[in-house]
Design a protein around this motif. Structure first.
Motif, PDB file in Angstrom:
ATOM      1  N   UNK A 155      44.259  23.994  48.106  1.00 28.91           N
ATOM      2  CA  UNK A 155      44.631  24.714  49.317  1.00 28.91           C
ATOM      3  C   UNK A 155      44.493  26.223  49.150  1.00 28.91           C
ATOM      4  N   UNK A 156      44.332  26.680  47.899  1.00 30.78           N
ATOM      5  CA  UNK A 156      44.203  28.116  47.625  1.00 30.78           C
ATOM      6  C   UNK A 156      42.759  28.522  47.362  1.00 30.78           C
ATOM      7  N   UNK A 157      41.822  27.581  47.533  1.00 30.56           N
ATOM      8  CA  UNK A 157      40.412  27.845  47.219  1.00 30.56           C
ATOM      9  C   UNK A 157      39.586  27.695  48.491  1.00 30.56           C
ATOM     10  N   UNK A 158      38.962  28.790  48.916  1.00 31.88           N
ATOM     11  CA  UNK A 158      38.078  28.708  50.090  1.00 31.88           C
ATOM     12  C   UNK A 158      36.614  28.884  49.696  1.00 31.88           C
ATOM     13  N   UNK A 159      36.362  28.827  48.406  1.00 28.95           N
ATOM     14  CA  UNK A 159      35.007  29.019  47.881  1.00 28.95           C
ATOM     15  C   UNK A 159      34.743  27.970  46.815  1.00 28.95           C
ATOM     16  N   UNK A 160      35.007  26.712  47.147  1.00 28.08           N
ATOM     17  CA  UNK A 160      35.021  25.657  46.144  1.00 28.08           C
ATOM     18  C   UNK A 160      33.709  25.563  45.375  1.00 28.08           C
ATOM     19  N   UNK A 161      32.594  25.633  46.066  1.00 28.92           N
ATOM     20  CA  UNK A 161      31.309  25.525  45.381  1.00 28.92           C
ATOM     21  C   UNK A 161      31.092  26.691  44.415  1.00 28.92           C
ATOM     22  N   UNK A 162      31.469  27.912  44.856  1.00 28.56           N
ATOM     23  CA  UNK A 162      31.351  29.076  43.968  1.00 28.56           C
ATOM     24  C   UNK A 162      32.231  28.913  42.739  1.00 28.56           C
ATOM     25  N   UNK A 163      33.480  28.502  42.965  1.00 25.43           N
ATOM     26  CA  UNK A 163      34.411  28.358  41.846  1.00 25.43           C
ATOM     27  C   UNK A 163      33.913  27.309  40.867  1.00 25.43           C
ATOM     28  N   UNK A 164      33.416  26.198  41.395  1.00 25.40           N
ATOM     29  CA  UNK A 164      32.891  25.151  40.530  1.00 25.40           C
ATOM     30  C   UNK A 164      31.694  25.653  39.728  1.00 25.40           C
ATOM     31  N   UNK A 165      30.838  26.454  40.359  1.00 27.59           N
ATOM     32  CA  UNK A 165      29.655  26.969  39.686  1.00 27.59           C
ATOM     33  C   UNK A 165      30.028  27.922  38.559  1.00 27.59           C
ATOM     34  N   UNK A 166      30.955  28.857  38.838  1.00 18.43           N
ATOM     35  CA  UNK A 166      31.360  29.818  37.807  1.00 18.43           C
ATOM     36  C   UNK A 166      32.092  29.104  36.680  1.00 18.43           C
ATOM     37  N   UNK A 167      32.946  28.131  37.016  1.00 14.75           N
ATOM     38  CA  UNK A 167      33.631  27.363  35.978  1.00 14.75           C
ATOM     39  C   UNK A 167      32.624  26.660  35.080  1.00 14.75           C
ATOM     40  N   UNK A 168      31.587  26.078  35.675  1.00 13.61           N
ATOM     41  CA  UNK A 168      30.564  25.386  34.887  1.00 13.61           C
ATOM     42  C   UNK A 168      29.815  26.351  33.983  1.00 13.61           C
ATOM     43  N   UNK A 169      29.545  27.556  34.487  1.00 11.26           N
ATOM     44  CA  UNK A 169      28.871  28.554  33.659  1.00 11.26           C
ATOM     45  C   UNK A 169      29.694  28.906  32.422  1.00 11.26           C
ATOM     46  N   UNK A 170      31.003  28.807  32.550  1.00  6.46           N
ATOM     47  CA  UNK A 170      31.897  29.104  31.428  1.00  6.46           C
ATOM     48  C   UNK A 170      32.210  27.862  30.593  1.00  6.46           C
ATOM     49  N   UNK A 171      31.590  26.738  30.972  1.00  7.77           N
ATOM     50  CA  UNK A 171      31.759  25.510  30.198  1.00  7.77           C
ATOM     51  C   UNK A 171      32.936  24.661  30.604  1.00  7.77           C
ATOM     52  N   UNK A 172      33.559  24.954  31.741  1.00  6.16           N
ATOM     53  CA  UNK A 172      34.834  24.338  32.083  1.00  6.16           C
ATOM     54  C   UNK A 172      34.714  23.224  33.104  1.00  6.16           C
ATOM     55  N   UNK A 173      35.643  22.288  33.030  1.00  7.59           N
ATOM     56  CA  UNK A 173      35.873  21.302  34.075  1.00  7.59           C
ATOM     57  C   UNK A 173      36.840  21.896  35.085  1.00  7.59           C
ATOM     58  N   UNK A 174      36.502  21.830  36.357  1.00  6.87           N
ATOM     59  CA  UNK A 174      37.378  22.309  37.415  1.00  6.87           C
ATOM     60  C   UNK A 174      38.318  21.179  37.821  1.00  6.87           C
ATOM     61  N   UNK A 175      39.599  21.404  37.629  1.00  2.54           N
ATOM     62  CA  UNK A 175      40.632  20.424  37.961  1.00  2.54           C
ATOM     63  C   UNK A 175      41.357  20.904  39.209  1.00  2.54           C
ATOM     64  N   UNK A 176      41.306  20.093  40.272  1.00  2.00           N
ATOM     65  CA  UNK A 176      41.939  20.441  41.536  1.00  2.00           C
ATOM     66  C   UNK A 176      43.201  19.610  41.707  1.00  2.00           C
ATOM     67  N   UNK A 177      44.338  20.283  41.759  1.00  2.31           N
ATOM     68  CA  UNK A 177      45.619  19.596  41.907  1.00  2.31           C
ATOM     69  C   UNK A 177      46.548  20.419  42.778  1.00  2.31           C
ATOM     70  N   UNK A 178      47.365  19.752  43.573  1.00  6.56           N
ATOM     71  CA  UNK A 178      48.388  20.463  44.325  1.00  6.56           C
ATOM     72  C   UNK A 178      49.480  20.879  43.352  1.00  6.56           C
ATOM     73  N   UNK A 179      49.632  22.176  43.170  1.00  4.17           N
ATOM     74  CA  UNK A 179      50.625  22.674  42.218  1.00  4.17           C
ATOM     75  C   UNK A 179      51.578  23.679  42.848  1.00  4.17           C
ATOM     76  N   UNK A 180      51.399  24.002  44.130  1.00  5.09           N
ATOM     77  CA  UNK A 180      52.320  24.944  44.775  1.00  5.09           C
ATOM     78  C   UNK A 180      53.578  24.211  45.225  1.00  5.09           C
ATOM     79  N   UNK A 181      54.670  24.963  45.426  1.00  6.03           N
ATOM     80  CA  UNK A 181      55.941  24.352  45.802  1.00  6.03           C
ATOM     81  C   UNK A 181      55.924  23.833  47.226  1.00  6.03           C
ATOM     82  N   UNK A 182      55.119  24.418  48.091  1.00  3.01           N
ATOM     83  CA  UNK A 182      55.005  23.986  49.481  1.00  3.01           C
ATOM     84  C   UNK A 182      53.719  24.522  50.058  1.00  3.01           C
TER      85      UNK A 182
END
Length: 335
Positions: free
Chosen positions: A276-303
């Motif tokens: 819910x805090x990401x409005x650029x999901x494809x960009x974030x996934x791409x940059x995470x991949x460039x850094x070697x990371x798995x992008x984990x999407x989870x609801x972690x906010x209190x509300x």
């Protein structure tokens, strides 16, 4: 991890869990620590020491000491849930209100300063406060000397660049951050911080004030070298919103790009974000991949409208990353 779990899936009280180093400062680091307490007792919180505002700033100026506020908050976040621990946590966090010199000072800051003066050892003083609170883990400063954050900030309207000095000023000045640095530039990292990173199984960065609490850990050369060389897995917890002044106009991918810019060669294993805090999901996934990371999407906010991380939700997401880290590099994981 070899840890016995209770029926709800959390480590049983007294079980140690993995060795985790959490890097940051202020409320962001506190959120991470409150979550990690559910997973392990082998936590080292490495805390930025550049705060120059409020009670910490006044004590730093008057006594030439490390700013104690973020260190105090980390200790409070690791406090045992017993009546004893919670009572002393509230005492530690209490702020005086009045018209005298004690106004707005946190009692815990004064207690920490007193122990530093008595023991002449910052880490030992923090350890004594930790014993009083019954903390699970330990808290160490990122550097044995207080640091100053500086940045060139470009006004987005006039295009004028101004050099800004001090954590509070950097955080509040609006504009594009450039050439962020810490002074003294050749400051040492604290030896205990470096050894903890060397021995860790996981190193966790964020969330928090990106330029003034998170980024200093990769700007200080000795800290950056430790983070780059550790054999531990590395995770980044993304913020839930931008911060007025400091990260205006930045999306989630931009936050990762800043880390990569100031820590060339940085490799990550997990990037944890609330969808819910990401409005650029494809960009974030791409940059995470460039850094070697798995992008984990989870609801972690209190509300849905909250900007705070929920400790149990964040703990569950981190548990999945620690215990069930699977999948190809650069893939999106809805764990």
């Amino acid at each position: 991890m070899g840890t016995t779990l209770d029926p709800a899936g959390w480590p049983r009280r007294g079980e140690e869990g993995p060795k985790v180093v959490a890097l940051g400062g202020g409320h962001g680091l506190s959120s991470t620590l409150r979550a990690l307490r559910h997973l392990t007792h082998r936590i080292t919180a490495v805390v930025t020491v550049a705060d120059d505002g409020g009670s910490s700033g006044r004590l730093r100026q008057d006594f030439d000491c490390l700013p104690p506020g973020d260190l105090r908050m980390a200790l409070a976040a690791l406090t045992d849930d017993s009546e004893w621990g919670l009572t002393w946590r509230d005492v530690l966090q209490h702020r005086f209100h009045g018209s005298g010199e004690l106004d707005n000072h946190a009692l815990g800051n004064l207690l920490i300063l007193a122990l530093w003066q008595l023991l002449d050892d910052e880490v030992e003083g923090l350890a004594w406060v930790g014993r009083l609170l019954g903390v699970h883990g330990r808290v160490v400063p990122m550097s044995p000397c207080p640091l100053v954050i500086e940045a060139d900030i470009v006004d987005p309207v006039r295009g004028v660049t101004q050099h800004v000095r001090g954590q509070v000023a950097v955080a509040r000045t609006r504009g594009r951050m450039e050439r962020v640095c810490v002074e003294p530039r050749d400051a040492d990292a604290h030896p205990l911080a470096v050894s903890a990173i060397d021995e860790a199984e996981w190193v966790v960065l964020g969330p928090g004030s990106w330029y003034t609490s998170v980024l200093p850990h990769v700007i200080l050369p000795a800290m950056r070298e430790a983070i780059l060389r550790t054999r531990a897995r590395r995770a980044v917890i993304m913020n839930l919103t931008t911060q007025d002044g400091e990260t205006d106009g930045m999306n989630a991918a931009d936050h990762l790009r800043v880390l990569a810019e100031y820590a060339p060669g940085l490799r990550l294993d997990v990037v944890l974000a609330d969808p819910s805090a990401v409005d650029d999901l494809d960009q974030l996934e791409s940059v995470a991949a460039e850094l070697g990371a798995t992008l984990v999407l989870r609801q972690v906010r209190t509300g849905q409208a909250s900007c705070n991380h929920d400790p149990l939700r964040l703990a569950a997401a981190l548990r999945d990353a620690f215990d069930g880290f699977v999948g190809d590099v650069g893939t999106r994981a809805h764990l």
